[in-house]
Each structure stands twice: as structure tokens, then as C-alpha cells.
Design a protein around this motif. Sequence first.
Motif: not given
Length: 356
Positions: A1-8, A341-356
Amino acid sequence: MKNSSVMIEDFEYVSSVNFIPWDKLSNKTILVTGATGLIGLNLIKSVIYASKKKELNVKVIALVRNMEKANNVFEDEIAYPGLSFVLGNIKNMPDISENIDFIVHGASVTSSKSFIDEPVETITTAINGTRNILELARVKNVASVVYLSSMEVYGHPDKGHIVTESEVAGFDTSNVRNCYPISKQICESMCSSYASQYEVPVKCIRLTQTFGPGVSFDDGRVFAEFMRSAINKKDIVLKTKGETERCYLYTADSVTAILTVLLNGKNKECYNAANPRTYCSILEMAEMVANDVSGGDISVKIELSDIEKLGYASTLYMMLDVNKLIGIGWNSYFSLKQAFERMINNIREEKENVIL
């Protein structure tokens, strides 16, 4: 699990607060149980980020039950030389030869459904595990221990009452769901007993419901249901009238609260941790997500169900007094809207990383 921009961004916030005496962690070792849980992972990641930023040389020992999961959760921290994993669980503690200066004990059964389906496991994990951790703290002569307790120890306060740390409730022992708050009370008493009899420097922190980055998409708790509705653009369906009222806490704020108690707290004391500005009913929270977070794209519906079978606690009103925690320096920062908002943005970023 890569750290998202939200987590950083969260790690940067935690490392920047001026009420945490970071120098006390310099060249010290922290053991964290429940390391891959929501609070544990955010705590460990934040401490490692701060250690690198401030050159503290903090060592972190993470007690984990699944090494594959641990390697995945801490993908971005594996290269940190001060991080090590110990495979095991709190009921059957493995030997830890290293010196330990601090312990944050967060391992616990947390699923409401498990309280109903596996009450014996809930109780024995709490009591046997906490005793093992306190014994370890005694043998290692640690500088400080924090036990992560729960607001549920207060039972069902009256509506409008602000709850202080001295108001722990009594429970009906024939109600199986009460295995969780009763076990938390027993563990708190065990902490006090170890502090009195063996001078173990332990403190308790009573956390309200906490969420943020790190919550899995399929989490079963009510805030995750709302998160999924917002992401999938589906109406929020409540299984109750949503009358329960409580405060909430964003993950980064929970990390700063735990570190504040660990480093500034008084031994044998308990501290409430919540953001008073987030106090609302479940229905009000659902409406906020539907209107403010989702921009009115979804609505809120009520379809009543048997809450006992779902493992939900009955309606409660839990406004926690956090002045004691504020008194040792802490303050909350993130609003309820920001938390979603931050929880949702983190989930969305995680999904984008999985797709990439």
C-alpha cells in the motif's frame, strides 16, 4: 500500500504540531501492537515520517499477525532501518529481545459483529493480551505505556450530558454485546493495578469513533457505509433512525492525541480523545455526507432493521469532555467534513494506483 498524497499531508501535519515533545523520542524504541490496524498503521507511519524529517533515529517494533499484510501496509516504510516486525499476537506474545522505551497497545477486537458472534474471543484477547503487554512493560522497565481504550466504557449517558473521565458506567453482564465495554473496563483496571503494584508508567486513552485514510473500502462500520455511498453515488440507507449522537476523531488527530498522552500524560490516568466540533447524530452525519460531501447527488433513506442482530449498540448520546487532554497540550484540527473528504480522496487515490 503506497502512501497517498492525503496520508503524506497527514504525516506532515503530525510532525509539525508543536505540542508533541518529539525530542523525547530521540534514539528511543516504540513497540506498537495492532500495528496494521487503522490507528496503528497511521501512528507508525507518522512516527517514521517525523523521525526522518527531524533526524530522531526512532526505532519502531510492530507486532503483527500476518507478515504479508504488514509488508503490504508498510510498503513505503520497509526501507526505514529503524522499522522491524515481530510476528505473533498479544495472547501468545513472542520473545522480544530488544530494549523497549515506549509501548502503544492498540491490538483489540473491534468489529461490532464479532462482539456478538465471538464474545469469548473478544474478552480473552483483551484481558490476556493486555496483561501480557503490561508484563512486558514491567520487565523492560519502559518509560511510558498507552492503552487504547474506548468511549464505550461510559455506557449510555443522558442526552446533553458532557462526559468526564470519572463517569465510567455499569453494564448488564447478561447482554453479550457488553463483552466489549466490560473487557475495556477490566483492562483499564489492570493498567491501574500494574501502575500501583509494579509502578508501570501506564496511561489510558478513551478514543471516540475514529476514521480517515487507512479505512478499507469494505469496512463494516457506519462511516464506511456513508463513504461507499458517496463514492458510488448511491443513496445512504440507514438501518436505524440514526438517533445516536457522538463525537468523532480523524486519524491524524488520534495519532497526535496518543503521542501527547504517551509523552505528556500522567501515569495511571485516563484521557478522553474526541473532536467536540464533530458532535452530531448519525442521521445528521448522513445528511452532511449526502449534501456537503457529495454535493446533493445522493439522498438519505431509512429502512429499519433488527439492530441487535447487526451488532449495533443501542441509541446513545456521547459528548466527551476533552479538557483533560487539552490540559496536557493536545488540540484537534480536522473537521468531520474534512475527515470524510480525506478518507474518500485516499480511497480514490488507492484505486487509481491499483489501476496504474
